[in-house]
Design a protein around this motif. Structure first.
Motif, PDB file in Angstrom:
ATOM      1  N   CYS A 291      57.784  21.357  29.206  1.00  0.00           N
ATOM      2  CA  CYS A 291      57.058  22.580  29.589  1.00  0.00           C
ATOM      3  C   CYS A 291      58.045  23.675  29.958  1.00  0.00           C
ATOM      4  O   CYS A 291      59.085  23.418  30.592  1.00  0.00           O
ATOM      5  N   ASP A 292      57.711  24.915  29.576  1.00  0.00           N
ATOM      6  CA  ASP A 292      58.560  26.061  29.882  1.00  0.00           C
ATOM      7  C   ASP A 292      58.512  26.335  31.389  1.00  0.00           C
ATOM      8  O   ASP A 292      57.445  26.631  31.934  1.00  0.00           O
ATOM      9  N   PRO A 293      59.620  26.255  32.119  1.00  0.00           N
ATOM     10  CA  PRO A 293      59.585  26.473  33.571  1.00  0.00           C
ATOM     11  C   PRO A 293      59.165  27.887  33.950  1.00  0.00           C
ATOM     12  O   PRO A 293      58.546  28.078  34.999  1.00  0.00           O
ATOM     13  N   HIS A 294      59.503  28.880  33.138  1.00  0.00           N
ATOM     14  CA  HIS A 294      59.066  30.246  33.444  1.00  0.00           C
ATOM     15  C   HIS A 294      57.549  30.347  33.391  1.00  0.00           C
ATOM     16  O   HIS A 294      56.914  30.992  34.247  1.00  0.00           O
ATOM     17  N   GLU A 295      56.949  29.710  32.390  1.00  0.00           N
ATOM     18  CA  GLU A 295      55.498  29.726  32.278  1.00  0.00           C
ATOM     19  C   GLU A 295      54.857  28.922  33.412  1.00  0.00           C
ATOM     20  O   GLU A 295      53.809  29.307  33.949  1.00  0.00           O
TER      21      GLU A 295
ATOM     22  N   GLY B 168      64.239  16.025  38.450  1.00  0.00           N
ATOM     23  CA  GLY B 168      64.024  14.640  38.794  1.00  0.00           C
ATOM     24  C   GLY B 168      64.230  13.713  37.625  1.00  0.00           C
ATOM     25  O   GLY B 168      64.648  14.119  36.523  1.00  0.00           O
ATOM     26  N   ASP B 169      63.956  12.421  37.860  1.00  0.00           N
ATOM     27  CA  ASP B 169      64.129  11.410  36.819  1.00  0.00           C
ATOM     28  C   ASP B 169      63.173  11.633  35.649  1.00  0.00           C
ATOM     29  O   ASP B 169      63.534  11.401  34.486  1.00  0.00           O
ATOM     30  N   SER B 170      61.944  12.080  35.964  1.00  0.00           N
ATOM     31  CA  SER B 170      60.954  12.228  34.893  1.00  0.00           C
ATOM     32  C   SER B 170      60.230  13.564  34.952  1.00  0.00           C
ATOM     33  O   SER B 170      59.270  13.767  34.226  1.00  0.00           O
ATOM     34  N   SER B 171      60.664  14.493  35.824  1.00  0.00           N
ATOM     35  CA  SER B 171      59.961  15.765  35.942  1.00  0.00           C
ATOM     36  C   SER B 171      60.891  16.825  36.478  1.00  0.00           C
ATOM     37  O   SER B 171      61.923  16.535  37.098  1.00  0.00           O
ATOM     38  N   VAL B 172      60.493  18.069  36.218  1.00  0.00           N
ATOM     39  CA  VAL B 172      61.126  19.220  36.852  1.00  0.00           C
ATOM     40  C   VAL B 172      60.346  19.497  38.128  1.00  0.00           C
ATOM     41  O   VAL B 172      59.134  19.703  38.091  1.00  0.00           O
ATOM     42  N   ASP B 173      61.024  19.500  39.266  1.00  0.00           N
ATOM     43  CA  ASP B 173      60.366  19.607  40.569  1.00  0.00           C
ATOM     44  C   ASP B 173      60.306  21.065  41.018  1.00  0.00           C
ATOM     45  O   ASP B 173      61.297  21.805  40.924  1.00  0.00           O
TER      46      ASP B 173
ATOM     47  N   HIS C 225      46.268  25.223  30.364  1.00  0.00           N
ATOM     48  CA  HIS C 225      47.422  25.679  29.592  1.00  0.00           C
ATOM     49  C   HIS C 225      48.237  24.508  29.028  1.00  0.00           C
ATOM     50  O   HIS C 225      49.399  24.708  28.610  1.00  0.00           O
ATOM     51  N   ASP C 226      47.679  23.315  29.013  1.00  0.00           N
ATOM     52  CA  ASP C 226      48.324  22.131  28.424  1.00  0.00           C
ATOM     53  C   ASP C 226      49.689  21.856  29.045  1.00  0.00           C
ATOM     54  O   ASP C 226      50.680  21.560  28.341  1.00  0.00           O
ATOM     55  N   ILE C 227      49.771  21.979  30.312  1.00  0.00           N
ATOM     56  CA  ILE C 227      50.999  21.631  31.032  1.00  0.00           C
ATOM     57  C   ILE C 227      50.789  20.248  31.637  1.00  0.00           C
ATOM     58  O   ILE C 227      49.833  20.023  32.388  1.00  0.00           O
ATOM     59  N   SER C 228      51.669  19.334  31.328  1.00  0.00           N
ATOM     60  CA  SER C 228      51.498  17.940  31.752  1.00  0.00           C
ATOM     61  C   SER C 228      52.239  17.682  33.055  1.00  0.00           C
ATOM     62  O   SER C 228      53.313  18.244  33.309  1.00  0.00           O
ATOM     63  N   ILE C 229      51.622  16.848  33.844  1.00  0.00           N
ATOM     64  CA  ILE C 229      52.231  16.393  35.098  1.00  0.00           C
ATOM     65  C   ILE C 229      52.661  14.950  34.870  1.00  0.00           C
ATOM     66  O   ILE C 229      51.826  14.049  34.758  1.00  0.00           O
ATOM     67  N   PRO C 230      53.969  14.687  34.746  1.00  0.00           N
ATOM     68  CA  PRO C 230      54.421  13.340  34.365  1.00  0.00           C
ATOM     69  C   PRO C 230      54.320  12.363  35.521  1.00  0.00           C
ATOM     70  O   PRO C 230      54.191  12.747  36.682  1.00  0.00           O
ATOM     71  N   PHE C 231      54.385  11.115  35.173  1.00  0.00           N
ATOM     72  CA  PHE C 231      54.460  10.048  36.160  1.00  0.00           C
ATOM     73  C   PHE C 231      55.576   9.121  35.726  1.00  0.00           C
ATOM     74  O   PHE C 231      55.929   9.050  34.550  1.00  0.00           O
ATOM     75  N   PRO C 232      56.174   8.405  36.638  1.00  0.00           N
ATOM     76  CA  PRO C 232      57.330   7.556  36.276  1.00  0.00           C
ATOM     77  C   PRO C 232      56.954   6.497  35.239  1.00  0.00           C
ATOM     78  O   PRO C 232      55.891   5.872  35.324  1.00  0.00           O
TER      79      PRO C 232
END
Length: 461
Positions: free
Chosen positions: A367-371, A400-405, A437-444
């Motif tokens: 996912c685009d961090p600016h968006e 992070g290991d699996s996400s941008v915090d 906006h189809d932004i995913s929230i990952p999980f480990p």
């Protein structure tokens, strides 16, 4: 033996002899007064058997029956009329209820006094003596019953009512001097202080009257102080407490001085009380002093939102010993004043009501961090209670290991409305915006490989 007796008599001090003579004289006087009251009571009872006294009793009974009939006639009508007065003040309705309950006595007083005046004009005074006594007693009882309703405490009201009725009866029967002498003769000698029943009753009446006046003045003044918007809430509480201590203390000491009690002995007593406070009541005194300090430094005030340990809520009232804190789940914590002075307290609304809250979340690396930052800020702005002029901000705090915090910060101005609920609403707004906006929230995610078999496909966990 005679010489020993004479020597003992010589050893007796003049003060002891005088005290013994006074005590004997007081006892004899009390006996004479009691016998005189007894003889007057017996004569009065025998006098009721005389014809001109018996018909006065009959007239009084007849007027009482007539008053009862009038109550049965007009009582329901008055009750129905009272039901239509719903817009009246509460004190006026209570007064009407009081009059309704004593309607028989009111009718009796209204009926008996014209009869007494007529009989005094057309007959000899002795022919209306009993009726005048009954009229005076009924009037005194009615007035005392109405006035004592101003006392809110039921026990104190009952004591004042019965003592007032007793004293009014004594005065109307013209026995005040005899009763005063009898009560004054029943006394105790404590050192150089003479305490009689009459002195104690005087002190109780005077102190109770002064306490009632002090309570009335303090209540009236407290309402005016609380309605003054120019005075801060903490100073209002301090002023009310100081006024109450001053008025009640002055009423107590003025009452003792008015009845002739020597107050010099209270200096020793106050010293003993001070020693007792220093050793046995350290916590109580510490809480009292801490309460005064809290009021003076204005660190907390009614309505402030505070956190103390695991307790989060708003201050309901400031007491002399504790502070009442009400949480959002309805629990009321009574926190000692000393804990607020010595412990770390978070006052969310000390200088202003603005509170900044932080929430953390993460998105996938695709996912685009600016968006993401733009969408998060717009989602927070759309939540009620989030301030728009203090715009929310969103920052990246790590990879992070699996996400941008990310951290999302926003401001509110009503911490009394709760903190957990507003955080939950912002999280829900983020979820809806990310789904849109189809932004995913990952999980480990983890891969498990079995050693020893290279052809075994990895198993996702």
């Amino acid at each position: 033996m005679e010489e020993e007796t004479s020597s003992q008599a010589e050893v007796a001090s003049p003060a002891e002899v005088t005290g013994a003579v006074v005590e004997t004289a007081g006892t004899e006087e009390a006996k004479e007064v009691a016998l005189d009251l007894w003889s007057q009571g017996v004569d009065f009872l025998y006098g009721l058997l005389r014809p001109w006294n018996a018909y006065q009793i009959g007239i009084a009974v007849g007027l009482l029956v007539l008053a009862y009939c009038l109550t049965k006639l007009f009582g329901p009508r008055l009750h129905d009329w009272m039901r239509t007065r719903e817009g009246w003040p509460k004190w006026r309705m209570r007064f009407l209820v009081l009059l309704h309950r004593r309607l028989t006595l009111i009718f009796f007083v209204i009926l008996i006094w014209p009869v007494v005046w007529i009989m005094q004009e057309v007959t000899w005074p002795s022919r209306s003596y009993i009726l005048s006594i009954i009229a005076g007693l009924a009037s005194a009882w009615l007035v005392i019953a109405i006035l004592t309703r101003l006392i809110s405490n039921a026990f104190v009201r009952g004591v004042v009512r019965y003592l007032g009725w007793a004293w009014a009866t004594v005065v109307i029967l013209d026995l005040s001097d005899e009763v005063r002498t009898l009560l004054d003769s029943a006394a105790l000698e404590l050192g150089g202080v003479r305490l009689s029943v009459w002195l104690v009753l005087q002190a109780l009446v005077v102190i109770a009257t002064l306490m009632f006046l002090a309570r009335f003045i303090s209540t009236t003044s407290a309402s005016r102080i609380k309605n003054n918007k120019d005075i801060s809430p903490s100073m209002q509480v301090l002023a009310v407490k100081f006024l109450q201590v001053l008025l009640y203390g002055a009423a107590f000491f003025i009452g003792l001085k008015a009845v002739g009690v020597d107050l010099t002995g209270l200096a020793v007593l106050s010293g003993a009380i001070g020693v007792g406070l220093g050793f046995g009541l350290q916590k109580v005194v510490s809480n009292l002093v801490s309460g005064v300090i809290i009021l003076l430094d204005k660190s907390i005030k009614p309505g402030d939102v505070i956190s103390l340990g695991e307790t989060f809520g708003w201050i309901n009232s400031l007491g002399a010993r504790y502070v009442s804190v009400v949480t959002r789940d309805g629990r009321e914590y009574l926190i000692p004043n000393e804990d607020l002075i010595t412990g770390q307290v978070v006052n969310w609304s000390h200088s202003n009501d603005y509170v900044r809250l932080d929430i953390y979340f993460g998105t996938s690396y695709g996912c685009d961090p600016h968006e993401v930052r733009r969408i998060a800020i717009e989602a927070a702005k759309g939540v009620d209670r989030v301030l728009s002029f203090k715009a929310p901000v969103c920052h990246i705090v790590g990879f992070g290991d699996s996400s941008v915090d990310y951290i999302l910060r926003f401001w509110i101005s009503d911490p009394t409305g709760g903190l957990t609920n507003i955080r939950g609403n912002v999280y829900l707004a983020l979820w809806d915006a990310f789904q849109e906006h189809d932004i995913s929230i990952p999980f480990p995610q983890r891969e498990v490989r079995l050693l020893g078999d290279e052809n075994t496909p990895p198993v996702s966990a």
